[in-house]
Design a protein around this motif. Structure first.
Motif, PDB file in Angstrom:
ATOM      1  N   THR A   2       0.846  -1.186   0.000  1.00 45.63           N
ATOM      2  CA  THR A   2       0.000   0.000   0.000  1.00 45.63           C
ATOM      3  C   THR A   2       0.880   1.235   0.000  1.00 45.63           C
ATOM      4  O   THR A   2       2.057   1.178   0.330  1.00 45.63           O
ATOM      5  CB  THR A   2      -0.922   0.032   1.231  1.00 45.63           C
ATOM      6  OG1 THR A   2      -1.710   1.212   1.193  1.00 45.63           O
ATOM      7  CG2 THR A   2      -0.121   0.062   2.521  1.00 45.63           C
ATOM      8  N   THR A   4       0.503   5.426   1.295  1.00 49.66           N
ATOM      9  CA  THR A   4      -0.347   6.452   1.883  1.00 49.66           C
ATOM     10  C   THR A   4      -0.063   7.822   1.288  1.00 49.66           C
ATOM     11  O   THR A   4      -0.586   8.826   1.754  1.00 49.66           O
ATOM     12  CB  THR A   4      -0.144   6.513   3.416  1.00 49.66           C
ATOM     13  OG1 THR A   4       1.232   6.749   3.695  1.00 49.66           O
ATOM     14  CG2 THR A   4      -0.569   5.208   4.069  1.00 49.66           C
ATOM     15  N   GLN A  33     -15.897   0.902  -0.741  1.00 48.56           N
ATOM     16  CA  GLN A  33     -14.575   1.252  -0.213  1.00 48.56           C
ATOM     17  C   GLN A  33     -13.493   0.402  -0.868  1.00 48.56           C
ATOM     18  O   GLN A  33     -12.377   0.890  -1.111  1.00 48.56           O
ATOM     19  CB  GLN A  33     -14.520   1.072   1.305  1.00 48.56           C
ATOM     20  CG  GLN A  33     -13.150   1.422   1.886  1.00 48.56           C
ATOM     21  CD  GLN A  33     -13.124   1.436   3.393  1.00 48.56           C
ATOM     22  OE1 GLN A  33     -13.324   2.464   4.026  1.00 48.56           O
ATOM     23  NE2 GLN A  33     -12.899   0.278   3.988  1.00 48.56           N
ATOM     24  N   ASP A  37     -10.417   2.134  -2.537  1.00 50.08           N
ATOM     25  CA  ASP A  37      -9.037   1.804  -2.176  1.00 50.08           C
ATOM     26  C   ASP A  37      -8.215   1.456  -3.411  1.00 50.08           C
ATOM     27  O   ASP A  37      -7.013   1.761  -3.474  1.00 50.08           O
ATOM     28  CB  ASP A  37      -9.018   0.625  -1.200  1.00 50.08           C
ATOM     29  CG  ASP A  37      -9.383   1.020   0.225  1.00 50.08           C
ATOM     30  OD1 ASP A  37      -9.412   2.232   0.512  1.00 50.08           O
ATOM     31  OD2 ASP A  37      -9.631   0.119   1.039  1.00 50.08           O
ATOM     32  N   ARG A  76     -13.453   5.461   3.840  1.00 55.95           N
ATOM     33  CA  ARG A  76     -12.289   6.246   3.441  1.00 55.95           C
ATOM     34  C   ARG A  76     -12.218   6.296   1.915  1.00 55.95           C
ATOM     35  O   ARG A  76     -12.856   5.532   1.203  1.00 55.95           O
ATOM     36  CB  ARG A  76     -11.002   5.657   4.013  1.00 55.95           C
ATOM     37  CG  ARG A  76     -10.656   4.313   3.446  1.00 55.95           C
ATOM     38  CD  ARG A  76      -9.263   3.838   3.829  1.00 55.95           C
ATOM     39  NE  ARG A  76      -9.155   2.420   3.476  1.00 55.95           N
ATOM     40  CZ  ARG A  76      -9.389   1.427   4.320  1.00 55.95           C
ATOM     41  NH1 ARG A  76      -9.733   1.681   5.572  1.00 55.95           N
ATOM     42  NH2 ARG A  76      -9.287   0.168   3.918  1.00 55.95           N
ATOM     43  N   ASN A  77     -11.395   7.191   1.425  1.00 50.95           N
ATOM     44  CA  ASN A  77     -11.137   7.340  -0.013  1.00 50.95           C
ATOM     45  C   ASN A  77     -12.396   7.678  -0.820  1.00 50.95           C
ATOM     46  O   ASN A  77     -12.467   7.390  -2.016  1.00 50.95           O
ATOM     47  CB  ASN A  77     -10.468   6.071  -0.582  1.00 50.95           C
ATOM     48  CG  ASN A  77      -8.997   5.991  -0.217  1.00 50.95           C
ATOM     49  OD1 ASN A  77      -8.370   6.997   0.073  1.00 50.95           O
ATOM     50  ND2 ASN A  77      -8.447   4.784  -0.212  1.00 50.95           N
ATOM     51  N   GLY A 355      -7.016  -1.697   6.614  1.00 48.44           N
ATOM     52  CA  GLY A 355      -6.879  -1.296   5.227  1.00 48.44           C
ATOM     53  C   GLY A 355      -7.380  -2.346   4.255  1.00 48.44           C
ATOM     54  O   GLY A 355      -8.077  -3.290   4.638  1.00 48.44           O
ATOM     55  N   CYS A 356      -7.017  -2.194   3.014  1.00 46.49           N
ATOM     56  CA  CYS A 356      -7.442  -3.114   1.956  1.00 46.49           C
ATOM     57  C   CYS A 356      -6.576  -4.380   2.004  1.00 46.49           C
ATOM     58  O   CYS A 356      -5.346  -4.284   2.031  1.00 46.49           O
ATOM     59  CB  CYS A 356      -7.316  -2.439   0.594  1.00 46.49           C
ATOM     60  SG  CYS A 356      -7.866  -3.461  -0.783  1.00 46.49           S
ATOM     61  N   TRP A 365      -2.968  -0.480  -3.648  1.00 47.42           N
ATOM     62  CA  TRP A 365      -4.031   0.374  -3.142  1.00 47.42           C
ATOM     63  C   TRP A 365      -3.421   1.572  -2.428  1.00 47.42           C
ATOM     64  O   TRP A 365      -2.289   1.515  -1.954  1.00 47.42           O
ATOM     65  CB  TRP A 365      -4.966  -0.411  -2.231  1.00 47.42           C
ATOM     66  CG  TRP A 365      -4.540  -0.589  -0.799  1.00 47.42           C
ATOM     67  CD1 TRP A 365      -3.742  -1.566  -0.292  1.00 47.42           C
ATOM     68  CD2 TRP A 365      -4.919   0.229   0.308  1.00 47.42           C
ATOM     69  NE1 TRP A 365      -3.593  -1.415   1.058  1.00 47.42           N
ATOM     70  CE2 TRP A 365      -4.316  -0.312   1.468  1.00 47.42           C
ATOM     71  CE3 TRP A 365      -5.717   1.365   0.466  1.00 47.42           C
ATOM     72  CZ2 TRP A 365      -4.472   0.223   2.735  1.00 47.42           C
ATOM     73  CZ3 TRP A 365      -5.877   1.917   1.731  1.00 47.42           C
ATOM     74  CH2 TRP A 365      -5.260   1.348   2.850  1.00 47.42           C
ATOM     75  N   ARG A 366      -4.192   2.625  -2.349  1.00 47.39           N
ATOM     76  CA  ARG A 366      -3.658   3.888  -1.855  1.00 47.39           C
ATOM     77  C   ARG A 366      -4.659   4.553  -0.912  1.00 47.39           C
ATOM     78  O   ARG A 366      -5.846   4.620  -1.207  1.00 47.39           O
ATOM     79  CB  ARG A 366      -3.380   4.813  -3.044  1.00 47.39           C
ATOM     80  CG  ARG A 366      -2.668   6.109  -2.704  1.00 47.39           C
ATOM     81  CD  ARG A 366      -2.361   6.855  -4.003  1.00 47.39           C
ATOM     82  NE  ARG A 366      -1.568   6.034  -4.913  1.00 47.39           N
ATOM     83  CZ  ARG A 366      -1.518   6.215  -6.216  1.00 47.39           C
ATOM     84  NH1 ARG A 366      -2.226   7.171  -6.780  1.00 47.39           N
ATOM     85  NH2 ARG A 366      -0.761   5.444  -6.972  1.00 47.39           N
ATOM     86  N   GLN A 367      -4.158   5.009   0.202  1.00 45.27           N
ATOM     87  CA  GLN A 367      -4.988   5.786   1.119  1.00 45.27           C
ATOM     88  C   GLN A 367      -4.890   7.250   0.724  1.00 45.27           C
ATOM     89  O   GLN A 367      -3.879   7.907   0.961  1.00 45.27           O
ATOM     90  CB  GLN A 367      -4.507   5.592   2.559  1.00 45.27           C
ATOM     91  CG  GLN A 367      -5.351   6.317   3.592  1.00 45.27           C
ATOM     92  CD  GLN A 367      -4.800   6.138   4.982  1.00 45.27           C
ATOM     93  OE1 GLN A 367      -4.662   5.023   5.455  1.00 45.27           O
ATOM     94  NE2 GLN A 367      -4.445   7.242   5.624  1.00 45.27           N
ATOM     95  N   ARG A 368      -5.960   7.755   0.102  1.00 54.51           N
ATOM     96  CA  ARG A 368      -5.935   9.119  -0.434  1.00 54.51           C
ATOM     97  C   ARG A 368      -6.745  10.095   0.410  1.00 54.51           C
ATOM     98  O   ARG A 368      -6.353  11.237   0.613  1.00 54.51           O
ATOM     99  CB  ARG A 368      -6.495   9.106  -1.863  1.00 54.51           C
ATOM    100  CG  ARG A 368      -5.672   8.303  -2.850  1.00 54.51           C
ATOM    101  CD  ARG A 368      -6.383   8.147  -4.188  1.00 54.51           C
ATOM    102  NE  ARG A 368      -7.464   7.175  -4.124  1.00 54.51           N
ATOM    103  CZ  ARG A 368      -8.755   7.450  -4.230  1.00 54.51           C
ATOM    104  NH1 ARG A 368      -9.154   8.694  -4.419  1.00 54.51           N
ATOM    105  NH2 ARG A 368      -9.660   6.502  -4.167  1.00 54.51           N
TER     106      ARG A 368
END
Length: 400
Positions: A2, A4, A33, A37, A76-77, A355-356, A365-368
């Protein structure tokens, strides 16, 4: 894997996919989600001021700021647009927004979106290749759907047979320790959307996707149902506590000196050796399963969980300590697992969230975005498709 860093140049798997999300509770939000993600631009449509229903769902009588722990876990996201679906001009604005979207997701009771003028045909009229996904408790046209029955996780656990498949003989029906039907439905929903996106890419077609809690739950009971139907078994729960009615000893949970240990499948000869009870090797793992469970129950409290774990594993038996969810999460965090992520909440608190669980080597995957405040992105999103005058009209009409 991942990242962030929202400015990362690494591409996201679903980058360029836009999702218009009308969902609430777990079935829809957990599914969307996953898409968010993986890079999709998920636009969450909520009621003005109060937001979706689950924002106010207290856990142990508590909220995180003004949000539920469940809400922040599954949103999130996403960008939040607050709009009254019945408000003047709202339908036209949402259909205009849908022209830029690839997917529409809703999990109202069957018929609600059609009555609002926001059904599949309405969206298909503005974008022919739209993917329109409906999640529900019982399906769109089934007997229970026609009766307008509520479709909720506990009710599905009861109606599917899952609750009666858990526990020991004489116990009441036992619900799972999490919303297993909701989670199963959500992941099935995400899977269906991804399949429809691939079909559009490969075949140029949009389509309607339907997933419901009952059928998704029946699908994960596949092995039990297969055994009951094809072997003619009448499942009765074990008296001594074998963990599932159709499995043989030693499968179960066992008390130790300092907690519990789970022992899954294993040859009784190996069990007999570890427990120092040669008679076990001559017993029948199915016919004698209750007797075997009782013999092991009498011995396991003599040692700690760790003292049992190592000889069991060394003998090739499948075993694991029984832990709380908090203990499991703490271990992941201590090990630096990317599954546990820190997210800043609108209240200012730093939250630890799950998280994912999907690892993609080239498109991680990215936490945006943190879980949004109600309507936090209303103007930002709608200004992409509406003029300032149109936004003003919606505001004055009370739709925003």
């Amino acid at each position: 894997m991942t990242t962030t860093d929202p400015t990362s140049d690494t591409p996201a798997a679903l980058e360029g996919i836009r999702v218009l999300d009308f969902t609430q509770m777990m079935l829809g939000p957990f599914a969307t989600q996953v898409l968010a993600d993986l890079g999709a631009d998920v636009i969450k449509v909520e009621r003005p001021e109060v937001g979706e229903w689950e924002r106010g769902l207290e856990f142990a009588g508590r909220l995180i700021g003004t949000d539920s722990a469940a809400f922040v876990a599954m949103n999130r996201n996403k960008r939040s647009v607050a709009i009254d679906l019945k408000g003047k001009g709202a339908r036209d604005a949402l259909l205009r927004l849908a022209e830029t979207c690839d997917v529409v997701v809703e999990n109202f009771r069957p018929g609600v979106m059609d009555r609002l003028g926001l059904g599949y045909e309405d969206f298909r009229a503005v974008r022919a290749d739209i993917i329109y996904c409906s999640g529900s408790g019982w399906g769109q046209r089934t007997k229970y759907a026609q009766e307008n029955r509520p479709g909720q996780d506990l009710l599905i656990q009861a109606a599917s047979g899952l609750a009666l498949n858990t526990g020991t003989a004489g116990d009441p029906p036992i619900a799972a320790g999490t919303s297993i039907c909701d989670a199963t439905g959500a992941l099935t929903l995400a899977n269906g959307i991804l399949a429809a996106l691939l079909a559009r890419y490969r075949h140029g077609v949009g389509q309607r996707v339907e997933v419901d809690l009952f059928h998704a739950t029946m699908a994960i009971l596949t092995q039990e149902i297969s055994a009951m139907v094809n072997l003619g078994l009448d499942f009765t729960r074990s008296e001594a506590g074998i963990a599932q009615p159709w499995l043989s000893a030693p499968f179960g949970m066992y008390r130790t000196a300092d907690g519990w240990i789970a022992i899954a499948m294993g040859e009784l000869s190996a069990v007999a050796e570890v427990f120092g009870d040669p008679a076990l090797a001559d017993m029948d793992a199915w016919a004698d399963r209750d007797a075997i469970k009782r013999r092991l129950d009498a011995v396991t409290p003599s040692r700690t969980t760790e003292d049992w774990l190592h000889p069991l594993l060394a003998a090739g038996l499948w075993a694991a300590p029984v832990r709380t969810m908090k203990e499991a999460a703490a271990e992941l965090a201590a090990d630096g697992s990317p599954l546990i992520v820190d997210v800043e909440h609108t209240s200012g608190e730093t939250l630890q969230l799950v998280g994912c669980p999907i690892t993609l080597s080239e498109t991680p995957w990215r936490q945006r975005l943190r879980p949004p405040a109600v309507g936090e992105h209303t103007r930002e999103v709608l200004s992409e498709v509406l003029s300032e005058e149109a936004l003003r009209d919606l505001q004055e009409a009370g739709a925003l």
